[in-house]
Design a protein around this motif. Structure first.
Motif, PDB file in Angstrom:
ATOM      1  N   GLY A 129     -49.046 -42.709 -13.523  1.00  0.00           N
ATOM      2  CA  GLY A 129     -49.616 -43.026 -14.687  1.00  0.00           C
ATOM      3  C   GLY A 129     -50.744 -43.847 -14.792  1.00  0.00           C
ATOM      4  O   GLY A 129     -51.152 -44.638 -13.608  1.00  0.00           O
ATOM      5  N   ALA A 130     -51.599 -44.077 -15.954  1.00  0.00           N
ATOM      6  CA  ALA A 130     -52.870 -44.833 -15.710  1.00  0.00           C
ATOM      7  C   ALA A 130     -52.966 -45.117 -17.317  1.00  0.00           C
ATOM      8  O   ALA A 130     -52.815 -44.105 -18.018  1.00  0.00           O
ATOM      9  N   VAL A 176     -40.633 -31.279  -4.331  1.00  0.00           N
ATOM     10  CA  VAL A 176     -40.921 -30.827  -5.797  1.00  0.00           C
ATOM     11  C   VAL A 176     -41.953 -29.747  -5.525  1.00  0.00           C
ATOM     12  O   VAL A 176     -43.002 -29.800  -4.467  1.00  0.00           O
ATOM     13  N   SER A 213     -57.934 -47.134   0.447  1.00  0.00           N
ATOM     14  CA  SER A 213     -56.956 -48.000   0.044  1.00  0.00           C
ATOM     15  C   SER A 213     -55.731 -47.082  -0.481  1.00  0.00           C
ATOM     16  O   SER A 213     -55.881 -45.680  -0.451  1.00  0.00           O
ATOM     17  N   GLY A 215     -54.553 -47.350  -3.801  1.00  0.00           N
ATOM     18  CA  GLY A 215     -54.419 -47.753  -5.183  1.00  0.00           C
ATOM     19  C   GLY A 215     -53.651 -49.098  -5.049  1.00  0.00           C
ATOM     20  O   GLY A 215     -53.495 -49.729  -3.913  1.00  0.00           O
ATOM     21  N   GLU A 287     -44.792 -50.044  -4.270  1.00  0.00           N
ATOM     22  CA  GLU A 287     -45.059 -48.909  -4.853  1.00  0.00           C
ATOM     23  C   GLU A 287     -45.511 -47.750  -3.685  1.00  0.00           C
ATOM     24  O   GLU A 287     -44.947 -46.584  -3.829  1.00  0.00           O
TER      25      GLU A 287
HETATM   26  C1  LIG Z   1     -57.871 -45.245  -5.600  1.00  0.00           C
HETATM   27  C2  LIG Z   1     -56.356 -44.893  -5.822  1.00  0.00           C
HETATM   28  C3  LIG Z   1     -56.004 -45.087  -7.363  1.00  0.00           C
HETATM   29  C4  LIG Z   1     -54.727 -44.694  -7.829  1.00  0.00           C
HETATM   30  N1  LIG Z   1     -54.620 -44.987  -8.830  1.00  0.00           N
HETATM   31  C5  LIG Z   1     -53.480 -44.362  -9.432  1.00  0.00           C
HETATM   32  C6  LIG Z   1     -53.024 -44.707 -10.807  1.00  0.00           C
HETATM   33  O1  LIG Z   1     -53.859 -45.193 -11.577  1.00  0.00           O
HETATM   34  N2  LIG Z   1     -51.649 -44.319 -11.122  1.00  0.00           N
HETATM   35  C7  LIG Z   1     -50.663 -44.085 -10.393  1.00  0.00           C
HETATM   36  O2  LIG Z   1     -49.319 -43.669 -10.722  1.00  0.00           O
HETATM   37  N3  LIG Z   1     -50.982 -43.711  -9.072  1.00  0.00           N
HETATM   38  C8  LIG Z   1     -52.280 -44.033  -8.598  1.00  0.00           C
HETATM   39  N4  LIG Z   1     -52.569 -43.916  -7.186  1.00  0.00           N
HETATM   40  C9  LIG Z   1     -51.533 -43.509  -6.139  1.00  0.00           C
HETATM   41  C10 LIG Z   1     -51.330 -42.060  -5.848  1.00  0.00           C
HETATM   42  O3  LIG Z   1     -52.444 -41.526  -6.067  1.00  0.00           O
HETATM   43  C11 LIG Z   1     -50.169 -41.564  -6.550  1.00  0.00           C
HETATM   44  O4  LIG Z   1     -49.007 -42.193  -6.410  1.00  0.00           O
HETATM   45  C12 LIG Z   1     -50.126 -40.003  -6.469  1.00  0.00           C
HETATM   46  O5  LIG Z   1     -49.222 -39.604  -7.072  1.00  0.00           O
HETATM   47  C13 LIG Z   1     -49.700 -39.755  -4.853  1.00  0.00           C
HETATM   48  O6  LIG Z   1     -50.006 -38.202  -4.692  1.00  0.00           O
HETATM   49  P1  LIG Z   1     -50.176 -37.911  -3.142  1.00  0.00           P
HETATM   50  O7  LIG Z   1     -50.274 -36.369  -3.219  1.00  0.00           O
HETATM   51  O8  LIG Z   1     -51.319 -38.574  -2.604  1.00  0.00           O
HETATM   52  O9  LIG Z   1     -48.885 -38.259  -2.578  1.00  0.00           O
HETATM   53  P2  LIG Z   1     -48.646 -38.932  -0.805  1.00  0.00           P
HETATM   54  O10 LIG Z   1     -49.445 -40.235  -0.714  1.00  0.00           O
HETATM   55  O11 LIG Z   1     -49.094 -37.672  -0.108  1.00  0.00           O
HETATM   56  O12 LIG Z   1     -47.274 -38.998  -0.833  1.00  0.00           O
HETATM   57  C14 LIG Z   1     -46.527 -40.064  -1.693  1.00  0.00           C
HETATM   58  C15 LIG Z   1     -44.867 -39.891  -1.395  1.00  0.00           C
HETATM   59  O13 LIG Z   1     -44.586 -38.502  -2.080  1.00  0.00           O
HETATM   60  C16 LIG Z   1     -44.038 -37.700  -1.172  1.00  0.00           C
HETATM   61  N5  LIG Z   1     -44.390 -36.442  -1.519  1.00  0.00           N
HETATM   62  C17 LIG Z   1     -45.596 -35.645  -1.735  1.00  0.00           C
HETATM   63  N6  LIG Z   1     -45.630 -34.586  -2.072  1.00  0.00           N
HETATM   64  C18 LIG Z   1     -44.315 -34.498  -2.488  1.00  0.00           C
HETATM   65  C19 LIG Z   1     -43.642 -33.292  -3.188  1.00  0.00           C
HETATM   66  N7  LIG Z   1     -44.175 -32.087  -3.404  1.00  0.00           N
HETATM   67  N8  LIG Z   1     -42.395 -33.574  -3.383  1.00  0.00           N
HETATM   68  C20 LIG Z   1     -41.592 -34.502  -3.106  1.00  0.00           C
HETATM   69  N9  LIG Z   1     -42.233 -35.677  -2.497  1.00  0.00           N
HETATM   70  C21 LIG Z   1     -43.576 -35.544  -2.329  1.00  0.00           C
HETATM   71  C22 LIG Z   1     -44.558 -38.116   0.109  1.00  0.00           C
HETATM   72  O14 LIG Z   1     -43.500 -37.782   0.893  1.00  0.00           O
HETATM   73  C23 LIG Z   1     -44.340 -39.579  -0.049  1.00  0.00           C
HETATM   74  O15 LIG Z   1     -43.150 -40.263   0.010  1.00  0.00           O
HETATM   75  C24 LIG Z   1     -54.069 -44.454  -6.679  1.00  0.00           C
HETATM   76  C25 LIG Z   1     -54.478 -44.043  -5.277  1.00  0.00           C
HETATM   77  C26 LIG Z   1     -55.683 -44.488  -5.017  1.00  0.00           C
HETATM   78  C27 LIG Z   1     -55.859 -44.105  -3.490  1.00  0.00           C
END
Ligand SMILES: Cc1cc2nc3c(=O)[nH]c(=O)nc-3n(C[C@H](O)[C@H](O)[C@H](O)COP(=O)(O)OP(=O)(O)OC[C@H]3O[C@@H](n4cnc5c(N)ncnc54)[C@H](O)[C@@H]3O)c2cc1C
Length: 297
Positions: A129-130, A176, A213, A215, A287
């Motif tokens: 969320g954001a 997922v 980073s 996030g 987180e």
């Molecule tokens: C600059 C920046 C800003 C951000 N801002 C926000 C924000 O405003 N709000 C927010 O909520 N988050 C934020 N994030 C964090 C992040 O983007 C979210 O948590 C996002 O959902 C992670 O997605 P990802 O594909 O990169 O997951 P990954 O980092 O690749 O994986 C995260 C976790 O999810 C698991 N995973 C990956 N894919 C799946 C799947 N299909 N099924 C089950 N598990 C899975 C992985 O094994 C790991 O445990 C930010 C990150 C950055 C770098």
């Protein structure tokens, strides 16, 4: 027979936003569900631990890398399909793409996703969320593949979405694969796009310019001050462990200022958690996910 290339000893750091971590013993990018199941079966047959990697924006990979098999989903499961008043979306779809697609179709409610650099699958897992919005506002149901190669379906109520949490956090070995979103609030695309630009500009002003980073490192604790405010008040802005540094702009961000290691990031995280617990009596909860550490046996 599986026809998918499986890369050995493949670097993972470039596949994460932190650009940190060692290689995957085996890495594969399944294109569809059949390949996902084929790879899960292979991992099971060979006794390999299985890891999921989306866009690597919420993950710290150990310096020693990951054993077993890592499924890289950032370019897999890319479908976005409108079915009446719903959107069926593959788990590998990038959140900003989903936000743009909803805008093109003329539906509001997805704008907050425009600045979150992750995939749908990982976002569902912790109810990303954001700017006051989160997935609970638009999600209807999800489909999950288990290591026993079953497909499970959950409604949004069954997922028990909370602040950066869901039922799925209890099942880190479930993948997922697809999500269904509700198209419920029609709005003119130019209005939605203007709102997205506004949200993106607000984020840019608040967040550090260095993109290396994850996030926010910590969840905001219930009740009191935000995690970033507590860390700032404890004097951590600018604190370094090697080339890992707490951002001077936003204290809940840890930046890779060069060639930071996972060990350095973990040292900073532990130091912050110990300090905030000792001085404020608050247990800051991460987180960001540590792999392989957080997966246990
Ligand atoms: C600059 C920046 C800003 C951000 N801002 C926000 C924000 O405003 N709000 C927010 O909520 N988050 C934020 N994030 C964090 C992040 O983007 C979210 O948590 C996002 O959902 C992670 O997605 P990802 O594909 O990169 O997951 P990954 O980092 O690749 O994986 C995260 C976790 O999810 C698991 N995973 C990956 N894919 C799946 C799947 N299909 N099924 C089950 N598990 C899975 C992985 O094994 C790991 O445990 C930010 C990150 C950055 C770098």
């Amino acid at each position: 027979m599986l026809q998918i290339p499986i890369l050995e000893n493949h670097p993972l750091a470039p596949l994460t936003t932190w650009k940190i971590g060692g290689p995957a013993a085996h890495l594969a990018a399944p294109q569809d569900l059949e390949e996902v199941f084929g790879l899960m079966r292979l991992a099971y047959d060979r006794g390999w631990p299985l890891f999921f990697l989306g866009r690597g924006s919420n993950i710290l990979i150990a310096d020693a890398g990951l054993p077993g098999l890592t499924l890289h989903l950032a370019k897999s499961l890319q479908k976005i399909e409108r079915q009446g008043e719903t959107l069926r979306v593959g788990a590998g779809v990038a959140l900003p793409r989903l936000a743009r697609q909803a805008a093109v179709l003329g539906f509001s409610g997805f704008e907050f996703l425009a600045g979150i650099p992750g995939t749908v699958g990982a976002a569902v897992r912790l109810n990303a969320g954001a700017e006051g919005g989160n997935l609970a506002g638009v999600l209807r149901r999800v489909w999950v593949a288990t290591p026993q190669l079953q497909m499970l379906e959950f409604t949004v109520q069954e997922l028990a979405l909370g602040y950066r949490s869901s039922l799925l956090l209890n099942f880190p070995h479930w993948l997922v694969v697809e999500a269904e979103f509700a198209l419920q609030t029609p709005a003119p695309p130019p209005v939605i796009e203007a709102r997205m630009r506004q949200l993106l500009a607000a984020r840019k002003a608040r967040f550090p310019a260095n993109p290396r980073s994850c996030g926010s490192v910590f969840r905001n604790p219930p009740g009191g001050s935000a995690a970033g405010a507590l860390i700032d008040q404890a004097g951590f802005k600018g604190r370094r462990a090697g080339e890992a540094q707490v951002s001077r702009k936003h204290a809940n961000f840890i930046l890779n200022q060069g060639h930071a290691t996972a060990a350095q990031v973990k040292a900073l995280i532990t130091e912050i958690q110990e300090n905030i617990w000792r001085t404020r009596g608050v247990a800051l909860e991460r987180e960001v996910v540590f792999l392989p550490d957080d997966l246990g046996g």
